[in-house]
Design a protein around this motif. Structure first.
Motif, PDB file in Angstrom:
ATOM      1  N   THR A 180       0.829  -1.204   0.000  1.00  0.00           N
ATOM      2  CA  THR A 180       0.000   0.000   0.000  1.00  0.00           C
ATOM      3  C   THR A 180       0.862   1.252   0.000  1.00  0.00           C
ATOM      4  OG1 THR A 180      -1.769  -1.154   1.181  1.00  0.00           O
ATOM      5  CG2 THR A 180      -1.800   1.248   1.265  1.00  0.00           C
ATOM      6  N   THR A 181       1.980   1.186   0.695  1.00  0.00           N
ATOM      7  CA  THR A 181       2.879   2.340   0.761  1.00  0.00           C
ATOM      8  C   THR A 181       3.409   2.695  -0.615  1.00  0.00           C
ATOM      9  OG1 THR A 181       3.563   1.843   3.028  1.00  0.00           O
ATOM     10  CG2 THR A 181       5.042   3.231   1.723  1.00  0.00           C
ATOM     11  N   ASP A 182       3.900   1.694  -1.366  1.00  0.00           N
ATOM     12  CA  ASP A 182       4.430   1.974  -2.694  1.00  0.00           C
ATOM     13  C   ASP A 182       3.345   2.464  -3.642  1.00  0.00           C
ATOM     14  OD1 ASP A 182       6.966   1.348  -1.946  1.00  0.00           O
ATOM     15  OD2 ASP A 182       7.164  -0.466  -3.155  1.00  0.00           O
ATOM     16  N   ALA A 183       2.168   1.839  -3.576  1.00  0.00           N
ATOM     17  CA  ALA A 183       1.069   2.259  -4.447  1.00  0.00           C
ATOM     18  C   ALA A 183       0.646   3.694  -4.136  1.00  0.00           C
ATOM     19  CB  ALA A 183      -0.109   1.304  -4.298  1.00  0.00           C
ATOM     20  N   THR A 184       0.592   4.035  -2.865  1.00  0.00           N
ATOM     21  CA  THR A 184       0.238   5.401  -2.467  1.00  0.00           C
ATOM     22  C   THR A 184       1.309   6.385  -2.911  1.00  0.00           C
ATOM     23  OG1 THR A 184      -1.000   4.589  -0.555  1.00  0.00           O
ATOM     24  CG2 THR A 184      -0.332   6.898  -0.521  1.00  0.00           C
ATOM     25  N   ASN A 185       2.573   5.993  -2.776  1.00  0.00           N
ATOM     26  CA  ASN A 185       3.660   6.863  -3.231  1.00  0.00           C
ATOM     27  C   ASN A 185       3.568   7.118  -4.730  1.00  0.00           C
ATOM     28  OD1 ASN A 185       4.791   7.184  -0.700  1.00  0.00           O
ATOM     29  ND2 ASN A 185       6.273   5.546  -0.952  1.00  0.00           N
TER      30      ASN A 185
END
Length: 240
Positions: A180-185
């Motif tokens: 989720t962190t990478d997708a949000t970034n």
């Protein structure tokens, strides 16, 4: 011969960067202090010769101590991007010239990006952070363009690192497993890129390489998903 062409291309790129960075000016006289001039001149010489590590070593402590020197910020950001294999003058042209060779715009852009090594991602992240030292109210259109390219490149490198299989194709399995962190970034990088492209006078669309980059966030926002990160993952999977 290829090495000479690369050096010549980088010299042209550096001239462009010097013009765009100095067009906003700096506080005081750029050349009023000889040690400062020597540091930046040595860095320029290193960039011209393709020795980006040396220019980075020269400029990192200088910019840390002189965070309002826009010329030095531009030179350091240029060094980071070139060291990562990103030339902003070539990118937009490459996107358009290669667009017909791939299934869709995303695959076209991913194909022209350098390898998604942790070192390259770190270098582009540093370029974004360094360019962001210039307040948005003080950046001119060319500086905004450089920062937008850096943000979009960071999004693309993150996608390459997380979503491509060993054959270099988008894997829906890998994409669905993205954090989720990478997708949000990725969402935030592309959102920032569009906003900054707009400040540079570049609108979203498919008529230019820069417009294609600016348009990705529109495509993502049009994709189904309960969260921004879900929309990113669903959009990438739709491009496989």
């Amino acid at each position: 011969m290829r090495k000479k062409l690369i050096v010549l291309r980088n010299k042209i790129f550096l001239i462009f960067i010097n013009i765009l960075i100095t067009s906003c000016g700096n506080n005081g006289n750029l050349f009023s202090d000889l040690p400062q001039r020597d540091t930046k001149q040595k860095a320029e010489d290193a960039i011209n010769s393709g020795d980006y590590n040396s220019s980075i070593s020269l400029l990192e402590p200088y910019v840390s101590a002189n965070s309002s020197d826009q010329q030095a910020i531009g030179l350091l950001s240029t060094s980071y991007l070139l060291a990562a294999g990103i030339n902003i003058l070539n990118m937009a042209v490459s996107i358009i010239s290669n667009n017909g060779s791939y299934k869709n715009n995303l695959q076209t852009v991913l194909a022209i990006m350098p390898s998604a090594s942790q070192n390259n991602i770190s270098l582009v992240t540093k370029a974004v952070n360094t360019l962001s030292l210039i307040p948005s109210s003080q950046r001119n259109s060319n500086q905004n363009y450089m920062l937008a390219i850096a943000n979009a490149s960071l999004a693309m490198l993150t996608i390459k690192a997380d979503c491509l299989n060993t054959a270099g194709s988008i894997s829906t399995t890998l994409t669905s497993a993205m954090s989720t962190t990478d997708a949000t970034n990725i969402y935030n990088y592309l959102s920032s890129a569009q906003t900054i492209f707009n400040s540079a006078g570049i609108s979203s669309g498919n008529s230019s390489g820069s417009g294609i980059l600016a348009n990705f966030i529109n495509q993502i926002n049009s994709t189904t998903g309960g969260t921004n990160s879900a929309k990113v993952i669903n959009f990438i999977n739709s491009q496989a």
